[in-house]
Design an enzyme around this catalytic site. Sequence first.
Site, PDB file in Angstrom:
ATOM      1  N   GLY A 185       0.852  -1.182   0.000  1.00  0.00           N
ATOM      2  CA  GLY A 185       0.000   0.000   0.000  1.00  0.00           C
ATOM      3  C   GLY A 185       0.888   1.232   0.000  1.00  0.00           C
ATOM      4  O   GLY A 185       1.999   1.228  -0.557  1.00  0.00           O
TER       5      GLY A 185
ATOM      6  N   GLY B  24       4.448   0.648   1.941  1.00  0.00           N
ATOM      7  CA  GLY B  24       5.271  -0.386   1.303  1.00  0.00           C
ATOM      8  C   GLY B  24       5.699   0.006  -0.097  1.00  0.00           C
ATOM      9  O   GLY B  24       6.842  -0.252  -0.502  1.00  0.00           O
TER      10      GLY B  24
ATOM     11  N   LYS C  98      -1.902  -3.058   7.501  1.00  0.00           N
ATOM     12  CA  LYS C  98      -2.451  -2.338   8.647  1.00  0.00           C
ATOM     13  C   LYS C  98      -2.368  -3.240   9.884  1.00  0.00           C
ATOM     14  O   LYS C  98      -2.372  -4.479   9.779  1.00  0.00           O
ATOM     15  CB  LYS C  98      -3.903  -1.961   8.364  1.00  0.00           C
ATOM     16  CG  LYS C  98      -4.065  -0.963   7.227  1.00  0.00           C
ATOM     17  CD  LYS C  98      -3.905   0.452   7.703  1.00  0.00           C
ATOM     18  CE  LYS C  98      -4.434   1.417   6.635  1.00  0.00           C
ATOM     19  NZ  LYS C  98      -4.585   2.761   7.149  1.00  0.00           N
TER      20      LYS C  98
ATOM     21  N   ASN D 193       2.036   1.605  12.317  1.00  0.00           N
ATOM     22  CA  ASN D 193       1.690   2.315  13.545  1.00  0.00           C
ATOM     23  C   ASN D 193       1.172   1.306  14.571  1.00  0.00           C
ATOM     24  O   ASN D 193       0.770   0.200  14.213  1.00  0.00           O
ATOM     25  CB  ASN D 193       0.622   3.370  13.264  1.00  0.00           C
ATOM     26  CG  ASN D 193       1.215   4.613  12.615  1.00  0.00           C
ATOM     27  OD1 ASN D 193       2.430   4.841  12.681  1.00  0.00           O
ATOM     28  ND2 ASN D 193       0.376   5.418  12.003  1.00  0.00           N
TER      29      ASN D 193
ATOM     30  N   LYS E 251       4.609   8.000  19.052  1.00  0.00           N
ATOM     31  CA  LYS E 251       3.672   8.129  17.921  1.00  0.00           C
ATOM     32  C   LYS E 251       2.267   7.709  18.346  1.00  0.00           C
ATOM     33  O   LYS E 251       1.269   8.310  17.912  1.00  0.00           O
ATOM     34  CB  LYS E 251       4.168   7.275  16.754  1.00  0.00           C
ATOM     35  CG  LYS E 251       3.609   7.782  15.459  1.00  0.00           C
ATOM     36  CD  LYS E 251       4.402   7.388  14.255  1.00  0.00           C
ATOM     37  CE  LYS E 251       3.746   8.031  13.035  1.00  0.00           C
ATOM     38  NZ  LYS E 251       3.801   7.179  11.872  1.00  0.00           N
TER      39      LYS E 251
ATOM     40  N   ASN F 138      -1.253   9.639  17.829  1.00  0.00           N
ATOM     41  CA  ASN F 138      -2.398   8.988  17.182  1.00  0.00           C
ATOM     42  C   ASN F 138      -3.608   8.961  18.109  1.00  0.00           C
ATOM     43  O   ASN F 138      -4.741   9.196  17.673  1.00  0.00           O
ATOM     44  CB  ASN F 138      -2.046   7.551  16.764  1.00  0.00           C
ATOM     45  CG  ASN F 138      -1.036   7.478  15.639  1.00  0.00           C
ATOM     46  OD1 ASN F 138      -0.112   6.678  15.684  1.00  0.00           O
ATOM     47  ND2 ASN F 138      -1.188   8.299  14.620  1.00  0.00           N
TER      48      ASN F 138
ATOM     49  N   SER G 260      -6.550  12.647   9.816  1.00  0.00           N
ATOM     50  CA  SER G 260      -5.859  11.470  10.353  1.00  0.00           C
ATOM     51  C   SER G 260      -6.087  10.263   9.451  1.00  0.00           C
ATOM     52  O   SER G 260      -7.056  10.211   8.689  1.00  0.00           O
ATOM     53  CB  SER G 260      -6.364  11.156  11.762  1.00  0.00           C
ATOM     54  OG  SER G 260      -7.682  10.621  11.720  1.00  0.00           O
ATOM     55  N   SER G 261      -5.194   9.289   9.565  1.00  0.00           N
ATOM     56  CA  SER G 261      -5.375   8.049   8.784  1.00  0.00           C
ATOM     57  C   SER G 261      -6.692   7.383   9.172  1.00  0.00           C
ATOM     58  O   SER G 261      -7.346   6.755   8.336  1.00  0.00           O
ATOM     59  CB  SER G 261      -4.189   7.106   9.001  1.00  0.00           C
ATOM     60  OG  SER G 261      -4.027   6.825  10.376  1.00  0.00           O
TER      61      SER G 261
HETATM   62  N1  LIG Z   1       0.415   6.028   4.925  1.00  0.00           N
HETATM   63  C1  LIG Z   1       1.193   6.693   5.758  1.00  0.00           C
HETATM   64  O1  LIG Z   1       1.596   7.838   5.460  1.00  0.00           O
HETATM   65  C2  LIG Z   1       1.653   6.082   7.040  1.00  0.00           C
HETATM   66  C3  LIG Z   1       1.221   4.834   7.462  1.00  0.00           C
HETATM   67  N2  LIG Z   1       1.732   4.291   8.613  1.00  0.00           N
HETATM   68  C4  LIG Z   1       1.331   2.970   9.056  1.00  0.00           C
HETATM   69  O2  LIG Z   1       1.867   2.020   8.136  1.00  0.00           O
HETATM   70  C5  LIG Z   1       1.019   0.865   8.050  1.00  0.00           C
HETATM   71  C6  LIG Z   1       0.626   0.662   6.588  1.00  0.00           C
HETATM   72  O3  LIG Z   1      -0.130   1.806   6.199  1.00  0.00           O
HETATM   73  P1  LIG Z   1      -0.520   2.124   4.686  1.00  0.00           P
HETATM   74  O4  LIG Z   1       0.559   1.696   3.778  1.00  0.00           O
HETATM   75  O5  LIG Z   1      -0.963   3.535   4.675  1.00  0.00           O
HETATM   76  O6  LIG Z   1      -1.763   1.149   4.487  1.00  0.00           O
HETATM   77  P2  LIG Z   1      -2.413   0.653   3.130  1.00  0.00           P
HETATM   78  O7  LIG Z   1      -3.792   0.200   3.453  1.00  0.00           O
HETATM   79  O8  LIG Z   1      -2.211   1.689   2.053  1.00  0.00           O
HETATM   80  O9  LIG Z   1      -1.494  -0.581   2.721  1.00  0.00           O
HETATM   81  C7  LIG Z   1      -1.641  -1.894   3.172  1.00  0.00           C
HETATM   82  C8  LIG Z   1      -1.938  -2.735   1.940  1.00  0.00           C
HETATM   83  O10 LIG Z   1      -1.756  -4.094   2.262  1.00  0.00           O
HETATM   84  C9  LIG Z   1      -2.812  -4.832   1.642  1.00  0.00           C
HETATM   85  N3  LIG Z   1      -2.918  -6.123   2.301  1.00  0.00           N
HETATM   86  C10 LIG Z   1      -3.384  -6.410   3.554  1.00  0.00           C
HETATM   87  N4  LIG Z   1      -3.290  -7.736   3.784  1.00  0.00           N
HETATM   88  C11 LIG Z   1      -2.757  -8.279   2.665  1.00  0.00           C
HETATM   89  C12 LIG Z   1      -2.428  -9.606   2.295  1.00  0.00           C
HETATM   90  N5  LIG Z   1      -2.605 -10.633   3.133  1.00  0.00           N
HETATM   91  N6  LIG Z   1      -1.910  -9.840   1.058  1.00  0.00           N
HETATM   92  C13 LIG Z   1      -1.710  -8.806   0.201  1.00  0.00           C
HETATM   93  N7  LIG Z   1      -1.997  -7.522   0.493  1.00  0.00           N
HETATM   94  C14 LIG Z   1      -2.517  -7.272   1.717  1.00  0.00           C
HETATM   95  C15 LIG Z   1      -4.009  -3.921   1.840  1.00  0.00           C
HETATM   96  O11 LIG Z   1      -5.096  -4.299   1.031  1.00  0.00           O
HETATM   97  P3  LIG Z   1      -6.619  -4.085   1.604  1.00  0.00           P
HETATM   98  O12 LIG Z   1      -6.752  -2.637   1.903  1.00  0.00           O
HETATM   99  O13 LIG Z   1      -7.448  -4.586   0.471  1.00  0.00           O
HETATM  100  O14 LIG Z   1      -6.709  -4.949   2.822  1.00  0.00           O
HETATM  101  C16 LIG Z   1      -3.391  -2.584   1.451  1.00  0.00           C
HETATM  102  O15 LIG Z   1      -3.400  -2.427   0.045  1.00  0.00           O
HETATM  103  C17 LIG Z   1      -0.170   1.162   8.970  1.00  0.00           C
HETATM  104  O16 LIG Z   1       0.062   0.607  10.230  1.00  0.00           O
HETATM  105  C18 LIG Z   1      -0.162   2.703   9.065  1.00  0.00           C
HETATM  106  O17 LIG Z   1      -0.768   3.186  10.246  1.00  0.00           O
HETATM  107  C19 LIG Z   1       2.697   4.924   9.347  1.00  0.00           C
HETATM  108  C20 LIG Z   1       3.147   6.147   8.973  1.00  0.00           C
HETATM  109  C21 LIG Z   1       2.614   6.852   7.841  1.00  0.00           C
HETATM  110  C1  LIG Z   2       0.778  11.631  12.993  1.00  0.00           C
HETATM  111  C2  LIG Z   2      -0.611  11.384  12.412  1.00  0.00           C
HETATM  112  C3  LIG Z   2      -1.637  11.739  13.466  1.00  0.00           C
HETATM  113  C4  LIG Z   2      -0.660  12.360  11.258  1.00  0.00           C
HETATM  114  O1  LIG Z   2      -1.815  12.357  10.568  1.00  0.00           O
HETATM  115  C5  LIG Z   2      -0.764   9.955  11.985  1.00  0.00           C
HETATM  116  O2  LIG Z   2       0.160   9.185  12.136  1.00  0.00           O
HETATM  117  C6  LIG Z   2      -2.021   9.382  11.427  1.00  0.00           C
HETATM  118  O3  LIG Z   2      -2.813  10.068  10.797  1.00  0.00           O
HETATM  119  O4  LIG Z   2      -2.210   8.158  11.592  1.00  0.00           O
END
Ligand SMILES: NC(=O)C1=CN([C@@H]2O[C@H](COP(=O)(O)OP(=O)(O)OC[C@H]3O[C@@H](n4cnc5c(N)ncnc54)[C@H](OP(=O)(O)O)[C@@H]3O)[C@@H](O)[C@H]2O)C=CC1
Ligand SMILES: CC(C)(CO)C(=O)C(=O)O
Length: 317
Positions: free
Chosen positions: A25, A28, A92, A118, A196, A200, A265-266
């Site tokens: 996502g 990644g 997630k 997170n 963090k 959150n 927020s996310s």
């Molecule tokens: N985005 C950001 O800016 C930030 C995110 N984070 C943290 O990072 C983590 C990831 O966030 P983020 O990248 O935004 O999330 P996303 O939802 O964009 O990415 C996760 C991806 O993984 C997929 N997925 C889940 N399970 C599987 C599986 N078994 N096989 C294949 N694909 C799978 C999801 O698909 P589906 O949705 O269909 O389940 C989704 O596309 C979270 O904990 C978030 O809180 C931390 C800092 C910043």
């Molecule tokens: C730091 C913050 C609160 C920024 O949006 C965040 O990590 C989130 O949205 O999950």
Amino acid sequence: MTESTTSPAARSATLPLRFAVMGAGAVGCYFGALLARAGHAVTLIGRPAHVLAVRDNGLRLQTAAMDVQVPLAASTEASAVEGADVVLFCVKSSDSEDAAQQIRPHLAPGALVLTLQNGVDNDERVRAVLDASTPVAAAVVYVATAMGGPGHVVHHGRGELVIAPSPRSDEVARQLTAAGIPTQVSDNVRGALWAKLVLNSAYNALSALSQQPYGPLVQVPGVTQVIADIVAECLAVAAADGVTIPGDVQAAVRGIASTMPGQYSSTAQDLARGKPTEIDHLNGYVVNRGAALGVPTPLNHALQVLVKLAEMKRATD
Ligand SMILES: NC(=O)C1=CN([C@@H]2O[C@H](COP(=O)(O)OP(=O)(O)OC[C@H]3O[C@@H](n4cnc5c(N)ncnc54)[C@H](OP(=O)(O)O)[C@@H]3O)[C@@H](O)[C@H]2O)C=CC1
Ligand SMILES: CC(C)(CO)C(=O)C(=O)O
């Protein structure tokens, strides 16, 4: 320097590694794209529409500095972690156990699993599922990224990692840093994850329930006091749990509204898209640890329950 005088660690820091991204996502894909551009072999594991787009055209990486197509491998199958030196575990928090079960049979001996999520206990939860011999290290992720659509990741800011020690953490941190991902190894990743978590817990649910960004949110009378009370509950739980939170957490909490006034927020974004939130691993974690340690957390509990109710409503709309 000749081959014979180069230490094994220095040599390995110059060799490309094989990375797999479990959960391709926003997070990644951003880190995977930078690693692929630096010459590492990267395989994204994600959902079908995204995987097809990446296979057809590569991954579009859009940042303030570039807008490029990055060729890399992509699969919908968890078995694609096979042969990886490092797995960036980026699902997630609510998907951690399932995703760990899926990769478990396919991990190479000694492969390092880095949890880029997170929430403060993903590394423990993943470790509990994987073979005891698999090193798992938590990472604190400081980045703002979002998916622009299948095969397209948009970077909004930052991009550093702090990772926990493991047999390969120093080597991997060097490789990540060389690829444009500044990475430090720290023995207080848990404290940094808690820092963090406090942010959150303070902002995510309030932004989600009101569907407001942080700037307007804190202008509403009473909100800053509620945030201060939520933070006080979190800090009481952290102290009872023996966690040392690095830095000035109060200043960090205040800074969110002024440094990201337009940001939702996310949790707000998940709710708006009808996706499950990570609330059980944010305010919900504080509530559970508080209950285990005898620290009352009524505000965090109320926010967790309200977000669960909003999730339910969104699912039935
Ligand atoms: N985005 C950001 O800016 C930030 C995110 N984070 C943290 O990072 C983590 C990831 O966030 P983020 O990248 O935004 O999330 P996303 O939802 O964009 O990415 C996760 C991806 O993984 C997929 N997925 C889940 N399970 C599987 C599986 N078994 N096989 C294949 N694909 C799978 C999801 O698909 P589906 O949705 O269909 O389940 C989704 O596309 C979270 O904990 C978030 O809180 C931390 C800092 C910043
Ligand atoms: C730091 C913050 C609160 C920024 O949006 C965040 O990590 C989130 O949205 O999950």
